[in-house]
Motif scaffolding. Structure first.
Motif, PDB file in Angstrom:
ATOM      1  N   SER A  15      -0.220  27.499   2.844  1.00 43.71           N
ATOM      2  CA  SER A  15      -1.541  27.720   3.540  1.00 43.71           C
ATOM      3  C   SER A  15      -0.845  28.332   4.958  1.00 43.71           C
ATOM      4  O   SER A  15      -1.576  29.288   5.465  1.00 43.71           O
ATOM      5  CB  SER A  15      -2.291  26.737   3.792  1.00 43.71           C
ATOM      6  OG  SER A  15      -1.775  25.566   4.348  1.00 43.71           O
ATOM      7  N   THR A  16       0.083  27.757   5.278  1.00 40.79           N
ATOM      8  CA  THR A  16       0.342  28.236   6.779  1.00 40.79           C
ATOM      9  C   THR A  16       1.676  28.776   6.780  1.00 40.79           C
ATOM     10  O   THR A  16       2.278  29.354   7.759  1.00 40.79           O
ATOM     11  CB  THR A  16       0.669  26.976   7.931  1.00 40.79           C
ATOM     12  OG1 THR A  16       1.462  26.053   7.097  1.00 40.79           O
ATOM     13  CG2 THR A  16      -0.864  26.287   8.022  1.00 40.79           C
ATOM     14  N   SER A  17       2.172  28.881   5.493  1.00 32.43           N
ATOM     15  CA  SER A  17       3.457  29.817   5.479  1.00 32.43           C
ATOM     16  C   SER A  17       4.693  29.149   6.063  1.00 32.43           C
ATOM     17  O   SER A  17       5.278  29.747   6.792  1.00 32.43           O
ATOM     18  CB  SER A  17       3.252  31.425   5.854  1.00 32.43           C
ATOM     19  OG  SER A  17       2.415  32.020   4.942  1.00 32.43           O
ATOM     20  N   SER A  18       4.669  28.001   5.927  1.00 28.58           N
ATOM     21  CA  SER A  18       5.582  27.041   6.735  1.00 28.58           C
ATOM     22  C   SER A  18       6.508  26.266   6.069  1.00 28.58           C
ATOM     23  O   SER A  18       6.094  25.775   4.820  1.00 28.58           O
ATOM     24  CB  SER A  18       4.981  26.193   7.825  1.00 28.58           C
ATOM     25  OG  SER A  18       4.374  25.225   7.290  1.00 28.58           O
ATOM     26  N   PHE A  19       7.986  26.114   6.248  1.00 30.82           N
ATOM     27  CA  PHE A  19       8.625  24.875   5.402  1.00 30.82           C
ATOM     28  C   PHE A  19       9.512  24.479   6.289  1.00 30.82           C
ATOM     29  O   PHE A  19      10.700  24.780   6.689  1.00 30.82           O
ATOM     30  CB  PHE A  19       9.568  26.025   4.465  1.00 30.82           C
ATOM     31  CG  PHE A  19      10.476  25.200   3.475  1.00 30.82           C
ATOM     32  CD1 PHE A  19      11.696  25.680   3.334  1.00 30.82           C
ATOM     33  CD2 PHE A  19       9.982  24.078   2.634  1.00 30.82           C
ATOM     34  CE1 PHE A  19      12.783  24.985   2.418  1.00 30.82           C
ATOM     35  CE2 PHE A  19      10.704  23.531   2.207  1.00 30.82           C
ATOM     36  CZ  PHE A  19      12.101  23.866   1.888  1.00 30.82           C
ATOM     37  N   ASN A  20       9.006  23.285   6.793  1.00 32.23           N
ATOM     38  CA  ASN A  20       9.524  22.486   8.123  1.00 32.23           C
ATOM     39  C   ASN A  20      10.605  21.605   7.661  1.00 32.23           C
ATOM     40  O   ASN A  20      10.405  20.891   6.568  1.00 32.23           O
ATOM     41  CB  ASN A  20       8.368  22.049   8.980  1.00 32.23           C
ATOM     42  CG  ASN A  20       7.660  23.111   9.583  1.00 32.23           C
ATOM     43  OD1 ASN A  20       8.094  24.307   9.577  1.00 32.23           O
ATOM     44  ND2 ASN A  20       6.453  22.793   9.911  1.00 32.23           N
ATOM     45  N   TRP A  59      11.402  17.589   3.898  1.00 34.02           N
ATOM     46  CA  TRP A  59      11.085  18.997   4.011  1.00 34.02           C
ATOM     47  C   TRP A  59       9.341  19.085   3.385  1.00 34.02           C
ATOM     48  O   TRP A  59       8.862  18.322   2.600  1.00 34.02           O
ATOM     49  CB  TRP A  59      11.609  19.743   3.057  1.00 34.02           C
ATOM     50  CG  TRP A  59      13.049  20.026   3.340  1.00 34.02           C
ATOM     51  CD1 TRP A  59      13.694  20.848   4.191  1.00 34.02           C
ATOM     52  CD2 TRP A  59      14.112  19.243   3.266  1.00 34.02           C
ATOM     53  NE1 TRP A  59      14.857  20.978   4.269  1.00 34.02           N
ATOM     54  CE2 TRP A  59      15.378  19.565   3.616  1.00 34.02           C
ATOM     55  CE3 TRP A  59      14.514  18.145   2.167  1.00 34.02           C
ATOM     56  CZ2 TRP A  59      16.597  19.140   3.432  1.00 34.02           C
ATOM     57  CZ3 TRP A  59      15.615  17.482   2.048  1.00 34.02           C
ATOM     58  CH2 TRP A  59      16.846  18.056   2.720  1.00 34.02           C
ATOM     59  N   ASN A  60       8.700  19.593   4.362  1.00 34.83           N
ATOM     60  CA  ASN A  60       7.285  19.908   4.196  1.00 34.83           C
ATOM     61  C   ASN A  60       6.986  21.254   4.056  1.00 34.83           C
ATOM     62  O   ASN A  60       7.046  22.090   5.156  1.00 34.83           O
ATOM     63  CB  ASN A  60       6.413  19.403   5.600  1.00 34.83           C
ATOM     64  CG  ASN A  60       5.057  19.554   5.484  1.00 34.83           C
ATOM     65  OD1 ASN A  60       4.729  19.859   4.226  1.00 34.83           O
ATOM     66  ND2 ASN A  60       4.373  18.999   6.711  1.00 34.83           N
ATOM     67  N   PHE A  61       6.659  21.460   2.923  1.00 28.33           N
ATOM     68  CA  PHE A  61       6.126  23.054   2.414  1.00 28.33           C
ATOM     69  C   PHE A  61       4.706  23.449   2.463  1.00 28.33           C
ATOM     70  O   PHE A  61       3.987  22.447   1.640  1.00 28.33           O
ATOM     71  CB  PHE A  61       6.771  23.421   1.132  1.00 28.33           C
ATOM     72  CG  PHE A  61       6.601  24.708   0.602  1.00 28.33           C
ATOM     73  CD1 PHE A  61       6.231  24.806  -0.861  1.00 28.33           C
ATOM     74  CD2 PHE A  61       6.264  25.959   1.478  1.00 28.33           C
ATOM     75  CE1 PHE A  61       5.801  25.936  -1.530  1.00 28.33           C
ATOM     76  CE2 PHE A  61       6.064  26.953   0.969  1.00 28.33           C
ATOM     77  CZ  PHE A  61       5.627  27.149  -0.448  1.00 28.33           C
TER      78      PHE A  61
END
Lengths: 118, 114
Positions: free
Chosen positions: A71-76, A66-68
């Motif tokens: 700065s980009t409001s993403s949690f991929n 998981w990549n949180f």
């Protein structure tokens, strides 16, 4: 108001391919929690991971990572070397720390259906 | 531990009929929730109960009522079923000490209203 966007409605891959499921969120809270849940064809939702807003370290669990990125409001969510058993609908969810009454109300994305072909 | 259990698993109703969906958890959780899942809509919260004795509306409460019978049980009632209530219903529970707690879901009830 909170919002979770999973722009990918359906992803189809062949076994052993890597695949990334995107999750973008919106919130005004400075403290919040992010989750991923898996819903296999059997239908039951299963918790996969939780991340709080102060911890931007990536996490790896076997083939899952998981990549949180605040700065980009993403949690991929990335699955490496996908397998047929990974076929499921995956939901991203966002939760505030707490609300009056001691309960919290998470906001779920609409889900991404992952199909892994043999 | 059974976790979160729901009954029934499947139900077919005619328009106007009533029914109650049952949910129970054995994890001593304080908070319980009812969601509905429709194709392409994700999970939408119907009602929740922060603790025994309290209930609150979620995103889509119209046409439903709930009862937090005790700490373990949280039921969802459809007083006069409508075809728009055809859906899969999930009950969930969590600890109430903060939003960091994940939810545990039941197996779901697939409801069809004719």
């Amino acid at each position: 108001a909170q919002k979770v966007t999973q722009a990918q409605t359906e992803i189809s891959v062949v076994e052993k391919e890597d695949v990334t499921l995107d999750c973008v969120y919106e919130t005004r809270d400075t403290t919040y929690y992010l989750f991923w849940y898996k819903q296999p064809p059997s239908g039951e939702l299963v918790f996969l991971i939780r991340r709080n807003s102060f911890d931007e370290q990536n996490e790896i669990s076997g083939r899952y990572s998981w990549n949180f990125q605040k700065s980009t409001s993403s949690f991929n969510f990335t699955i490496t070397a996908s397998q047929v058993v990974d076929s499921a609908v995956y939901f991203c969810a966002l939760s505030p720390p707490t609300i009056a009454g001691g309960s919290y109300i998470p906001t779920f994305g609409r889900g991404t259906s992952l199909i892994v072909h043999p | 531990n059974a976790g979160v259990t729901q009954t029934p698993k499947f139900q077919v109703l005619k328009t106007g009929q009533s029914m109650t969906l049952q949910c129970a958890q054995d994890m001593n959780h304080n908070s319980m929730y009812w969601y509905r899942q429709d194709p392409g809509m994700g999970l939408r919260l119907i009602y929740y109960s922060a603790s025994e004795g309290t209930t609150d509306k979620g995103e889509v409460p119209n046409g439903y009522n709930v009862s937090r019978l005790n700490k373990r049980e949280f039921s969802l009632r459809l007083e006069s079923a409508a075809p728009s209530q055809t859906s899969v219903y999930f009950c969930a529970s969590s600890e109430a000490s903060g939003g960091h707690n994940e939810q545990f879901f039941g197996p779901g009830t697939r409801l069809t209203v004719l």
